[in-house]
Design a protein around this motif. Structure first.
Motif, PDB file in Angstrom:
ATOM      1  N   THR A  40      44.151  40.619  22.898  1.00 54.24           N
ATOM      2  CA  THR A  40      43.028  40.464  23.812  1.00 54.24           C
ATOM      3  C   THR A  40      43.344  41.157  25.126  1.00 54.24           C
ATOM      4  OG1 THR A  40      42.560  38.297  22.857  1.00 54.24           O
ATOM      5  CG2 THR A  40      41.493  38.812  24.933  1.00 54.24           C
ATOM      6  N   ILE A  41      42.478  42.092  25.505  1.00 49.63           N
ATOM      7  CA  ILE A  41      42.619  42.789  26.776  1.00 49.63           C
ATOM      8  C   ILE A  41      41.424  42.416  27.642  1.00 49.63           C
ATOM      9  CG2 ILE A  41      42.667  45.030  27.935  1.00 49.63           C
ATOM     10  CD1 ILE A  41      44.018  46.170  25.452  1.00 49.63           C
ATOM     11  N   GLY A  42      41.705  42.018  28.867  1.00 56.10           N
ATOM     12  CA  GLY A  42      40.646  41.681  29.807  1.00 56.10           C
ATOM     13  C   GLY A  42      40.356  42.849  30.727  1.00 56.10           C
ATOM     14  N   LEU A  43      39.120  42.951  31.161  1.00 54.83           N
ATOM     15  CA  LEU A  43      38.716  43.997  32.090  1.00 54.83           C
ATOM     16  C   LEU A  43      38.014  43.366  33.277  1.00 54.83           C
ATOM     17  CD1 LEU A  43      38.315  46.989  32.864  1.00 54.83           C
ATOM     18  CD2 LEU A  43      36.181  46.913  31.559  1.00 54.83           C
ATOM     19  N   VAL A  44      38.631  43.489  34.451  1.00 60.83           N
ATOM     20  CA  VAL A  44      38.001  43.054  35.697  1.00 60.83           C
ATOM     21  C   VAL A  44      37.506  44.324  36.363  1.00 60.83           C
ATOM     22  CG1 VAL A  44      38.382  42.003  37.952  1.00 60.83           C
ATOM     23  CG2 VAL A  44      39.496  41.046  35.933  1.00 60.83           C
ATOM     24  N   GLY A  45      36.197  44.454  36.464  1.00 59.41           N
ATOM     25  CA  GLY A  45      35.591  45.653  37.015  1.00 59.41           C
ATOM     26  C   GLY A  45      34.980  46.496  35.918  1.00 59.41           C
ATOM     27  N   VAL A  46      33.746  46.196  35.568  1.00 61.72           N
ATOM     28  CA  VAL A  46      33.079  46.908  34.477  1.00 61.72           C
ATOM     29  C   VAL A  46      32.198  47.996  35.084  1.00 61.72           C
ATOM     30  CG1 VAL A  46      31.696  46.674  32.383  1.00 61.72           C
ATOM     31  CG2 VAL A  46      33.088  44.772  33.154  1.00 61.72           C
ATOM     32  N   GLY A  47      32.851  49.019  35.594  1.00 65.51           N
ATOM     33  CA  GLY A  47      32.137  50.162  36.146  1.00 65.51           C
ATOM     34  C   GLY A  47      32.211  51.326  35.179  1.00 65.51           C
ATOM     35  N   THR A  48      32.084  52.505  35.706  1.00 69.22           N
ATOM     36  CA  THR A  48      32.079  53.704  34.876  1.00 69.22           C
ATOM     37  C   THR A  48      33.414  53.914  34.168  1.00 69.22           C
ATOM     38  OG1 THR A  48      30.456  54.704  36.349  1.00 69.22           O
ATOM     39  CG2 THR A  48      31.668  56.190  34.902  1.00 69.22           C
ATOM     40  N   ILE A  49      34.513  53.828  34.909  1.00 69.01           N
ATOM     41  CA  ILE A  49      35.829  54.076  34.307  1.00 69.01           C
ATOM     42  C   ILE A  49      36.229  52.946  33.365  1.00 69.01           C
ATOM     43  CG2 ILE A  49      38.292  54.323  34.795  1.00 69.01           C
ATOM     44  CD1 ILE A  49      37.487  55.903  37.286  1.00 69.01           C
ATOM     45  N   GLY A  50      36.069  51.702  33.799  1.00 69.16           N
ATOM     46  CA  GLY A  50      36.415  50.565  32.948  1.00 69.16           C
ATOM     47  C   GLY A  50      35.628  50.572  31.650  1.00 69.16           C
ATOM     48  N   SER A  51      34.333  50.859  31.740  1.00 75.00           N
ATOM     49  CA  SER A  51      33.494  50.927  30.541  1.00 75.00           C
ATOM     50  C   SER A  51      33.951  52.029  29.598  1.00 75.00           C
ATOM     51  CB  SER A  51      32.030  51.180  30.922  1.00 75.00           C
ATOM     52  OG  SER A  51      31.518  50.117  31.662  1.00 75.00           O
ATOM     53  N   VAL A 105      45.537  42.379  31.353  1.00 73.73           N
ATOM     54  CA  VAL A 105      44.340  42.534  32.173  1.00 73.73           C
ATOM     55  C   VAL A 105      44.355  43.907  32.831  1.00 73.73           C
ATOM     56  CG1 VAL A 105      43.033  41.649  34.147  1.00 73.73           C
ATOM     57  CG2 VAL A 105      44.228  40.060  32.633  1.00 73.73           C
ATOM     58  N   MET A 106      43.258  44.630  32.684  1.00 70.28           N
ATOM     59  CA  MET A 106      43.069  45.900  33.371  1.00 70.28           C
ATOM     60  C   MET A 106      42.216  45.640  34.602  1.00 70.28           C
ATOM     61  SD  MET A 106      42.294  48.706  30.371  1.00 70.28           S
ATOM     62  CE  MET A 106      40.772  47.931  29.877  1.00 70.28           C
ATOM     63  N   ILE A 107      42.637  46.171  35.725  1.00 72.57           N
ATOM     64  CA  ILE A 107      41.878  46.038  36.962  1.00 72.57           C
ATOM     65  C   ILE A 107      41.232  47.393  37.220  1.00 72.57           C
ATOM     66  CG2 ILE A 107      41.963  45.472  39.410  1.00 72.57           C
ATOM     67  CD1 ILE A 107      42.882  43.165  37.569  1.00 72.57           C
ATOM     68  N   ALA A 108      39.917  47.431  37.222  1.00 71.45           N
ATOM     69  CA  ALA A 108      39.194  48.694  37.404  1.00 71.45           C
ATOM     70  C   ALA A 108      38.138  48.506  38.487  1.00 71.45           C
ATOM     71  CB  ALA A 108      38.570  49.136  36.083  1.00 71.45           C
ATOM     72  N   VAL A 109      38.608  48.274  39.705  1.00 68.91           N
ATOM     73  CA  VAL A 109      37.693  48.113  40.838  1.00 68.91           C
ATOM     74  C   VAL A 109      38.017  49.180  41.883  1.00 68.91           C
ATOM     75  CG1 VAL A 109      37.395  45.637  40.459  1.00 68.91           C
ATOM     76  CG2 VAL A 109      39.159  46.429  42.022  1.00 68.91           C
ATOM     77  N   LEU A 110      37.063  49.440  42.736  1.00 71.54           N
ATOM     78  CA  LEU A 110      37.296  50.384  43.820  1.00 71.54           C
ATOM     79  C   LEU A 110      38.322  49.801  44.786  1.00 71.54           C
ATOM     80  CD1 LEU A 110      33.591  51.408  44.550  1.00 71.54           C
ATOM     81  CD2 LEU A 110      35.317  52.754  43.359  1.00 71.54           C
ATOM     82  N   PRO A 111      39.140  50.648  45.398  1.00 74.45           N
ATOM     83  CA  PRO A 111      40.161  50.143  46.321  1.00 74.45           C
ATOM     84  C   PRO A 111      39.596  49.240  47.417  1.00 74.45           C
ATOM     85  CG  PRO A 111      40.558  52.456  45.868  1.00 74.45           C
ATOM     86  CD  PRO A 111      39.244  52.100  45.224  1.00 74.45           C
ATOM     87  N   LYS A 112      38.425  49.582  47.929  1.00 75.98           N
ATOM     88  CA  LYS A 112      37.850  48.763  48.996  1.00 75.98           C
ATOM     89  C   LYS A 112      37.385  47.389  48.498  1.00 75.98           C
ATOM     90  CE  LYS A 112      33.285  50.901  48.577  1.00 75.98           C
ATOM     91  NZ  LYS A 112      32.321  51.769  49.206  1.00 75.98           N
ATOM     92  N   GLN A 113      37.233  47.217  47.189  1.00 73.45           N
ATOM     93  CA  GLN A 113      36.823  45.937  46.612  1.00 73.45           C
ATOM     94  C   GLN A 113      38.003  45.101  46.136  1.00 73.45           C
ATOM     95  OE1 GLN A 113      34.491  47.549  43.431  1.00 73.45           O
ATOM     96  NE2 GLN A 113      32.572  47.406  44.584  1.00 73.45           N
ATOM     97  N   ALA A 114      39.159  45.710  46.026  1.00 73.10           N
ATOM     98  CA  ALA A 114      40.306  45.057  45.386  1.00 73.10           C
ATOM     99  C   ALA A 114      40.680  43.734  46.044  1.00 73.10           C
ATOM    100  CB  ALA A 114      41.507  45.994  45.369  1.00 73.10           C
ATOM    101  N   GLU A 115      40.769  43.689  47.349  1.00 73.67           N
ATOM    102  CA  GLU A 115      41.188  42.460  48.014  1.00 73.67           C
ATOM    103  C   GLU A 115      40.198  41.321  47.768  1.00 73.67           C
ATOM    104  OE1 GLU A 115      42.390  40.882  52.453  1.00 73.67           O
ATOM    105  OE2 GLU A 115      42.484  43.027  52.020  1.00 73.67           O
ATOM    106  N   ASP A 116      38.907  41.621  47.853  1.00 71.81           N
ATOM    107  CA  ASP A 116      37.899  40.586  47.613  1.00 71.81           C
ATOM    108  C   ASP A 116      37.916  40.102  46.168  1.00 71.81           C
ATOM    109  OD1 ASP A 116      37.003  40.656  50.222  1.00 71.81           O
ATOM    110  OD2 ASP A 116      35.416  42.116  49.809  1.00 71.81           O
ATOM    111  N   VAL A 117      38.042  41.026  45.233  1.00 67.77           N
ATOM    112  CA  VAL A 117      37.990  40.670  43.810  1.00 67.77           C
ATOM    113  C   VAL A 117      39.261  39.945  43.375  1.00 67.77           C
ATOM    114  CG1 VAL A 117      37.889  41.612  41.473  1.00 67.77           C
ATOM    115  CG2 VAL A 117      36.391  42.534  43.243  1.00 67.77           C
TER     116      VAL A 117
END
Length: 124
Positions: A40-51, A105-117
């Motif tokens: 099982t692989i988790g994806l936090v950040g379902v944007g263009t790259i993560g998708s 877990v893969m983290i695929a968020v923009l750098p500016k969102q990382a701290e909040d997420v």
């Protein structure tokens, strides 16, 4: 002064990075020389790259592919993945659920969102 450029053959070249490509059967069956691929692989950040990563890994096929748990943040892209791969992709209720139920877990968020997420998530 004119710039002097060394001929291409004289320039110092870095060796290519070591890339080890696994046959699709190794990814799909969870067997690799260095260990098993997570079930099982988790994806936090379902944007263009993560998708794109999830779509590519789900398209490998094979007898026992990895399952994905994706965050609900980008509902449209998460729903599209779940509809395209109903047996492989599940949408979690929260980012914390993604972390809790996934082996990797893969983290695929923009750098500016990382701290909040990532700030509220608890990792094992």
């Amino acid at each position: 002064l004119p710039l002097h450029r060394a001929p291409l053959s004289a320039t110092r070249r870095c060796p290519p990075p070591a890339v080890r490509r696994l046959p699709s059967t190794a990814m799909a069956t969870g067997t690799a020389a260095t260990g098993a691929v997570p079930k099982t692989i988790g994806l936090v950040g379902v944007g263009t790259i993560g998708s794109a990563v999830v779509r590519g890994l789900c398209s490998l096929g094979g007898p026992a592919p990895t399952k994905f748990v994706v965050s609900p943040r980008n509902a449209a892209k998460a729903a599209a993945l779940a509809a395209e791969f109903p047996d492989l992709v599940r949408i979690a209720a929260s980012n914390q659920e993604v972390v809790d139920v996934s082996e990797c877990v893969m983290i695929a968020v923009l750098p500016k969102q990382a701290e909040d997420v990532l700030g509220d998530l608890k990792f094992r």
